[in-house]
Write an enzyme that holds these catalytic residues in place. Structure first.
Site, PDB file in Angstrom:
ATOM      1  N   ASP A   8      -7.416   1.844  -8.574  1.00 10.03           N
ATOM      2  CA  ASP A   8      -6.972   1.295  -7.296  1.00 10.03           C
ATOM      3  C   ASP A   8      -6.416  -0.092  -7.592  1.00 10.03           C
ATOM      4  O   ASP A   8      -7.161  -1.035  -7.834  1.00 10.03           O
ATOM      5  CB  ASP A   8      -8.151   1.219  -6.319  1.00 10.03           C
ATOM      6  CG  ASP A   8      -7.779   0.590  -4.980  1.00 10.03           C
ATOM      7  OD1 ASP A   8      -6.580   0.302  -4.770  1.00 10.03           O
ATOM      8  OD2 ASP A   8      -8.688   0.385  -4.143  1.00 10.03           O
ATOM      9  N   LYS A  70       1.060  -7.512  -5.297  1.00 10.29           N
ATOM     10  CA  LYS A  70       1.359  -6.155  -4.817  1.00 10.29           C
ATOM     11  C   LYS A  70       2.429  -6.181  -3.732  1.00 10.29           C
ATOM     12  O   LYS A  70       3.221  -5.251  -3.612  1.00 10.29           O
ATOM     13  CB  LYS A  70       0.072  -5.512  -4.297  1.00 10.29           C
ATOM     14  CG  LYS A  70       0.218  -4.061  -3.857  1.00 10.29           C
ATOM     15  CD  LYS A  70      -1.147  -3.495  -3.544  1.00 10.29           C
ATOM     16  CE  LYS A  70      -1.090  -2.053  -3.074  1.00 10.29           C
ATOM     17  NZ  LYS A  70      -2.441  -1.486  -2.881  1.00 10.29           N
ATOM     18  N   GLU A 147      -3.146   6.089  -1.240  1.00  8.76           N
ATOM     19  CA  GLU A 147      -4.505   5.564  -1.076  1.00  8.76           C
ATOM     20  C   GLU A 147      -5.331   6.314  -0.017  1.00  8.76           C
ATOM     21  O   GLU A 147      -6.487   6.667  -0.283  1.00  8.76           O
ATOM     22  CB  GLU A 147      -4.433   4.068  -0.760  1.00  8.76           C
ATOM     23  CG  GLU A 147      -3.971   3.240  -1.958  1.00  8.76           C
ATOM     24  CD  GLU A 147      -3.576   1.827  -1.593  1.00  8.76           C
ATOM     25  OE1 GLU A 147      -3.725   1.455  -0.401  1.00  8.76           O
ATOM     26  OE2 GLU A 147      -3.116   1.090  -2.479  1.00  8.76           O
ATOM     27  N   ASP A 169      -6.520   2.930   6.742  1.00 12.85           N
ATOM     28  CA  ASP A 169      -6.662   2.144   5.508  1.00 12.85           C
ATOM     29  C   ASP A 169      -6.024   0.777   5.696  1.00 12.85           C
ATOM     30  O   ASP A 169      -4.795   0.633   5.675  1.00 12.85           O
ATOM     31  CB  ASP A 169      -5.993   2.903   4.358  1.00 12.85           C
ATOM     32  CG  ASP A 169      -6.186   2.210   3.016  1.00 12.85           C
ATOM     33  OD1 ASP A 169      -6.780   1.112   2.986  1.00 12.85           O
ATOM     34  OD2 ASP A 169      -5.741   2.763   1.995  1.00 12.85           O
TER      35      ASP A 169
END
Length: 544
Positions: A8, A70, A147, A169
């Site tokens: 992850d 990210k 994810e 999420d």
């Protein structure tokens, strides 16, 4: 067989997991920490810092520390560390390489294959940048996995009943919602929606601005736009946000923020959970709109959802759970290890791909529509530059689809195929993926020549486009993975891999030197102590 890992790669924290007897577990570092802060930096001596060490120096040296990289994946952004510039995928590769070393140290064998997760709503460019980061770090990337899908695999590993689950999420930098149907061992994604620039970072920024306003109210002085001061304020905001998940009030203390003449000005103020919630509630309402969009795309209503799962560190904020529960009208809402479950799911999928004894079948979907720019008939007549989807969003992947188009002008000898990703009816308002020409078309009247455009979209989100002129078989193709501007060539990937490896080699040599110095110091201490023992012994002999 060497273990395959699931990773992850998060905005705020990252982790690496693997399987043992079919069960996923997160690999800790030497101190037992499961999470690696997604920070990369250089200390004042030019040595690489990754994780907690880089995070610790952020407030004091933001110019030498990189966080939340990210959010820059898939862009042309560059970050500077020392005298070198790095692309986002290279900074991410440093984080991945640190996780790789952690796993190899714990498992005592080389790790070469990985499944890496990304937000479900990541674009093609962001997915490819993530894949490149894995390759630079020394992995063969078996799959880029969404994810929310990974989280669903973990929550339903022991479920035998058919359920429709909503996975919400909300992480440090991104938000996704997916509608997932689980039947036995099969996990099928029905629809996804989200926002790649919405998460805990935005809540921190809101609170940071609020703290700056408080400072202005207290001292009648604005804080300067200084990187170090703003980094301290941002870090204070993040700590306050975390505290307010457990407490109704928290106190922010930041001494010596600035000086006014010979007087140091401090920030000390109380923040209530109510204050914080009022700042972030407008942003959270966007996530509720995304829930409705995903339900609509799946052709479902709230009543069709059996339960909702909260994933991601930002779902620890009490207001998040409250808003989701209120919006879903009594649907059971649960959460389990929100920081870990995505990585655990990635490890399960890695096990499936490596042939481990894991009974799980995953059916995923494309998060965006894929198509080309075309001249299309409208009520106002033919209009160029409109978006013609060939693979609609939320199509099950992998998939292959074709569509036939016609020449738009008399005597047309070439056709340009412009490929886009998105939902806007105007092609250029979507994300461009590449373009190419089909040449040598026979000169005929408009509409007399057919060109078939074929899209092949694989499990990793790599798109191959082929255009064929039907009468003479003229054909050209585009592999988006290889040709898109901003992607790294094989030479650039190899060079980046060598550069990142050299950073870690320098770090390893430094650690070896420090170990040698420690050993030498211990030896000197032992020698000194031995001398004292002899003196004492001699003195004792004399006294006797």
């Amino acid at each position: 067989m060497a273990p395959v890992v699931g990773i992850d790669l998060g905005t705020t924290n990252s982790l690496i997991a693997t399987l043992e007897e079919g069960q996923p577990w997160v690999i800790p570092d030497d101190d037992g920490n499961l999470l690696l802060p997604s920070y990369v930096g250089m200390d004042d001596a030019g040595q690489l810092l990754v994780g907690a060490a880089a995070r610790r120096q952020y407030a004091a040296a933001p110019e030498r520390t990189i966080k939340s990289i990210k959010r820059q994946m898939g862009t042309a952004y560059t970050a500077t560390l020392g005298d070198q510039s790095y692309r986002p995928q290279e900074i991410s590769a440093i984080i991945l390489r640190a996780l790789k070393q952690r796993a190899e140290a714990m498992l005592d064998e080389a790790i070469t294959q990985a499944v890496i997760t990304v937000p479900a709503y990541f674009t093609d460019a962001q997915r490819q940048a993530t894949k490149e980061a894995g390759e630079i770090a020394g992995f063969e990337v078996l799959q880029i996995l969404n994810e929310p899908t990974a989280a669903a695999l973990v929550f339903d590993i022991d479920s035998d009943e058919s359920e429709t689950v909503l996975v919400y999420d909300l992480g440090g930098g991104t938000f996704d919602v997916s509608i997932v149907e689980i039947t036995g061992d099969v996990t099928e994604v029905l629809a996804s929606h989200g926002n790649n620039r919405l998460g805990g970072d935005d809540f921190d920024r809101q609170l940071q601005r609020h703290l700056a306003d408080r400072f202005l109210q207290i001292h009648d002085t604005e804080l300067p736009d200084d990187a170090a001061i703003q980094a301290r304020l941002l870090q204070a905001a993040e700590q306050a946000k975390i505290a307010l998940s457990d407490h109704a009030f928290t106190t922010v203390r930041e001494p010596f923020l600035i000086s006014q003449g010979e007087t140091a000005l401090h920030l000390e103020t109380d923040i209530s959970r109510e204050d914080f919630e009022s700042l972030i509630k407008p942003l959270l309402k966007e996530t509720l709109e995304a829930i409705d969009r995903a339900l609509s795309d799946a052709d479902l209503t709230v009543e069709d959802i059996d339960r909702a799962i909260l994933v991601g560190g930002s779902t620890r904020i009490p207001l998040v759970q409250q808003l989701v529960e209120d919006h879903l009208l009594g649907t059971p809402v649960s959460s389990f290890e929100p920081d870990l479950c995505v990585g655990l799911g990635a490890a399960l999928q890695a096990g499936v791909l490596s042939g481990a004894a894991v009974e799980s079948i995953l059916v995923d979907v494309s998060p965006h529509s894929l198509g080309i720019a075309a001249v299309m008939d409208t009520e106002f007549g033919p209009m160029p530059g409109l978006f013609s989807p060939i693979i609609p969003r939320n199509s099950v992947i992998p998939t292959s689809r074709s569509q036939v188009y016609y020449t738009a002008a008399n005597g047309q000898s070439t056709v340009e195929i412009e490929v886009f990703q998105g939902e806007n009816p105007i092609a250029k308002e979507n994300v461009p993926l590449g373009s190419f020409l089909v040449e040598g078309i026979p000169p005929k009247p408009a509409g007399a020549v057919q060109v078939e455009v074929h899209f092949d979209f694989d499990i990793n989100g790599i798109l191959t486009v082929t255009a064929t002129e039907k009468s003479q078989g003229q054909q050209q193709s585009l592999v988006v993975n290889d040709t898109q501007t901003g992607r790294l060539s094989s030479h650039e990937l190899r060079q980046s891999r060598e550069n990142i490896a050299s950073l870690f080699e320098a770090l390893a040599h430094l650690a070896e030197d420090e170990d040698a110095e420690d050993a030498e110091e211990e030896e000197d201490n032992a020698s000194d102590n031995g001398g004292h023992w002899i003196d004492v012994e001699a003195t004792t002999d004399e006294s006797e």
